[in-house]
Design an enzyme around this catalytic site. Structure first.
Site, PDB file in Angstrom:
ATOM      1  N   ASP A   1     -17.800  -7.686  -3.572  1.00  0.00           N
ATOM      2  CA  ASP A   1     -18.706  -8.599  -3.100  1.00  0.00           C
ATOM      3  C   ASP A   1     -18.313  -9.818  -2.234  1.00  0.00           C
ATOM      4  OD1 ASP A   1     -18.911  -8.327  -5.644  1.00  0.00           O
ATOM      5  OD2 ASP A   1     -21.183  -8.463  -6.025  1.00  0.00           O
TER       6      ASP A   1
ATOM      7  N   TYR B   1     -16.100   9.634  -2.170  1.00  0.00           N
ATOM      8  CA  TYR B   1     -16.524  10.124  -1.701  1.00  0.00           C
ATOM      9  C   TYR B   1     -15.861  11.811  -1.484  1.00  0.00           C
ATOM     10  CZ  TYR B   1     -16.147   5.901   1.197  1.00  0.00           C
ATOM     11  OH  TYR B   1     -16.697   6.022   2.085  1.00  0.00           O
TER      12      TYR B   1
ATOM     13  N   ASP C   1     -12.097  -1.831   7.296  1.00  0.00           N
ATOM     14  CA  ASP C   1     -12.399  -1.775   8.516  1.00  0.00           C
ATOM     15  C   ASP C   1     -12.815  -3.291   8.261  1.00  0.00           C
ATOM     16  OD1 ASP C   1     -12.298   0.537   9.455  1.00  0.00           O
ATOM     17  OD2 ASP C   1     -14.449   0.690  10.160  1.00  0.00           O
TER      18      ASP C   1
ATOM     19  N   ASP D   1     -12.298   1.872   2.416  1.00  0.00           N
ATOM     20  CA  ASP D   1     -13.207   1.914   3.509  1.00  0.00           C
ATOM     21  C   ASP D   1     -13.525   0.800   4.865  1.00  0.00           C
ATOM     22  OD1 ASP D   1     -13.968   3.527   5.508  1.00  0.00           O
ATOM     23  OD2 ASP D   1     -15.302   4.424   4.576  1.00  0.00           O
TER      24      ASP D   1
ATOM     25  N   LYS E   1     -15.644  -3.587  -8.841  1.00  0.00           N
ATOM     26  CA  LYS E   1     -17.116  -3.927  -9.158  1.00  0.00           C
ATOM     27  C   LYS E   1     -17.558  -3.685 -10.780  1.00  0.00           C
ATOM     28  CE  LYS E   1     -20.390  -5.678  -8.197  1.00  0.00           C
ATOM     29  NZ  LYS E   1     -21.507  -6.799  -7.373  1.00  0.00           N
TER      30      LYS E   1
END
Ligand code: NAD
Length: 356
Positions: free
Chosen positions: A222, A142, A250, A246, A189
Site C-alpha cells: 500500500d 493467480y 500498471d 500486476d 504485505k
C-alpha cells in the site's frame, strides 16, 4: 552472431508494430554484423480464425525452437464472446507456461523530452525517474486453488509461494539491480500475509548471502502504491509477487503518461524470453496507421539486452528513440494538445530507421 527470432504479431495493431520492430532489428543487425532469422507464428484471435484455437501446438513448437520471441498483442471484439477456453488471451498464458517464463520485467521511466506527458505534479516529474518492476509471473494467487462453496454464496482464492519460487525471481531482481543503480526494494504485505513473511525472509537471506553489494529495503504494497506517485525517483528496482506486481506495474507505467512507449520482457531459466509492448491490440486504431511503434521497438531492445547479451546494440536503439523524441517527433498518442501535426505509425518507424 546468428539468432532465430519467433514473431507472434497477433491481432489488431500487432502486425503493424511488430513489423516496425523487425525493421529496426534488421538495420541494427546490419550495422553490428549480426544475423537475425525471423519466422512468424499465429496466436490469439487470428489463430482462432486460422486453426480453430488461440495457441496452436505449431506456434509453441516454433517459439521453443527459437532463441527468443517477439509478441505484438492478442484479442479484439471479434473474439470477445468466445467460450473461455477459446479466448485469445489463452495464448498469452499458454506461451508463458510453455516457455517457463516466471519473471516479468517492466521498465517505467520518464523520458526527459516527454516530461509534459507525465501525469505527476510538475516538480515530481522534473526530478525524473527510471524504475524497473520485476514481477513474479507464474505463482501466487493467480495460480492458487480457488472455488465457490456449494450454495455459491462464498468464494475463495489462495495465495501460495514456495521458497524456490521466491528465490528464482529474487535472484533475477538482484542481478537486475546490480546492472542498474544497485538498489532493490522488495514489496510485500508482511504485516498481514504469511506468504509475504516468507517472501521477506527469503529475499533478505539471499541479499545477505549472495548480494551484499545490493542495497535492499522493504516496503508494504500500500505504501509502494503511494510512493510511486509521491516520489518515484526513490526506486531503482522493485521485486514483488504476481498480483502486487500486476497492479504496481500498471500504475508505474501509467504515471509516465504514454502507453505507446512502454516495453516489457518475460524471462525464465534459459536466455529465451518473450518481449512485448505493455499495451493491447488497440482494435480502435488498427489498420489506421496511428499506432505508436516505440513500445515494441523498445521491447526489441530489451530482447537484445536480456536474451542475446547485446547491451551495446540495445543502448543504441534506446538512444536512437530518445534522439527522435528529443528532436520533437511525436505520434498522435504522445503529442501535446497544441501540436497540429504528428507522425503516422509508419512515419515514426521511418524516422527511427533514418536515425539508426
Ligand atoms: P489497449 O492497450 O489495446 O488500448 C487502450 C487504449 O490505448 C486504446 O485507446 C488504444 O487505441 C490505445 N493504444 C494502445 N496501444 C497504442 C499504441 N501503440 N499507440 C497508440 N495508442 C495505443 O487496451 P484495451 O482497449 O483494453 O484492449 C484491447 C484488446 O487488447 C482487448 O481484446 C484486450 O483483451 C487485448 N489486450 C491484449 C494484451 C496483450 O496481448 N498483451 C494486453 C492488454 C489488452
Amino acid at each position: 552472431m546468428k539468432y532465430r527470432i519467433a514473431l507472434v504479431p497477433g491481432d489488431g495493431i500487432g502486425p503493424e508494430i511488430v513489423g516496425a520492430a523487425v525493421s529496426v532489428l534488421k538495420k541494427t543487425a546490419a550495422k553490428y554484423g549480426h544475423e537475425f532469422d525471423f519466422t512468424e507464428y499465429p496466436a490469439g484471435g487470428c489463430a482462432i480464425d486460422l486453426c480453430g484455437e488461440p495457441l496452436p501446438q505449431s506456434t509453441i513448437d516454433g517459439c521453443l525452437a527459437s532463441d527468443s520471441v517477439m509478441l505484438g498483442a492478442v484479442g479484439g471484439p471479434k473474439w470477445d464472446s468466445m467460450p473461455s477456453a477459446l479466448r485469445p488471451e489463452k495464448a498469452l498464458l499458454g506461451l508463458r507456461k510453455a516457455l517457463g517464463l516466471y519473471t516479468n520485467l517492466r521498465p517505467a521511466a520518464i523520458q526527459p523530452a516527454l516530461a509534459d506527458a507525465c501525469v505527476l505534479r510538475k516538480d515530481i516529474a522534473a526530478k525524473g525517474f527510471d524504475l524497473m518492476i520485476v514481477r513474479e509471473l507464474t505463482g501466487g494467487i493467480y495460480f492458487g486453488k480457488r472455488g465457490r462453496n456449494e450454495a455459491g454464496d462464498a468464494a475463495y482464492d489462495t495465495e501460495a509461494y514456495s521458497i524456490a519460487e521466491i528465490e528464482r525471481v529474487a535472484r533475477r531482481a538482484f542481478e537486475t539491480a546490480r546492472k542498474r543503480k544497485g538498489h532493490l526494494t522488495s514489496v510485500d504485505k508482511a504485516n498481514v500475509l504469511e506468504t509475504s513473511r516468507l517472501w521477506r525472509e527469503t529475499v533478505h537471506r539471499l541479499g545477505e548471502t549472495e548480494y551484499p553489494d545490493v542495497r535492499l529495503d522493504d516496503m508494504y504494497v500500500d505504501n509502494a502504491a503511494m510512493q510511486i506517485i509521491r516520489d518515484p525517483s526513490f526506486f531503482d528496482v522493485i521485486v514483488t509477487s504476481n498480483m502486487f506486481g500486476d497492479i504496481l506495474s500498471d500504475e508505474a507505467s501509467q504515471v509516465t503518461g504514454s502507453i505507446g512507449l512502454l516495453a516489457s520482457a518475460s524471462l525464465g531459466e534459459t536466455s529465451r524470453g518473450m518481449y512485448e509492448p505493455i499495451h493491447g491490440s488497440a482494435p480502435d486504431i488498427a489498420g489506421k496507421d496511428i499506432a505508436n511503434p516505440i513500445a515494441t521497438v523498445l521491447s526489441a531492445a530489451m530482447m537484445l539486452r536480456y536474451s542475446f547479451d547485446l547491451a551495446e546494440e540495445a543502448d543504441y536503439i534506446e538512444k536512437t528513440v530518445n534522439d527522435v523524441l528529443s528532436e520533437g517527433w511525436r505520434t498522435a498518442d504522445i503529442k501535446s494538445p497544441d501540436d497540429t501535426t504528428w507522425l503516422k505509425g509508419s512515419e515514426m518507424k521511418d524516422k527511427i530507421l533514418e536515425h539508426l
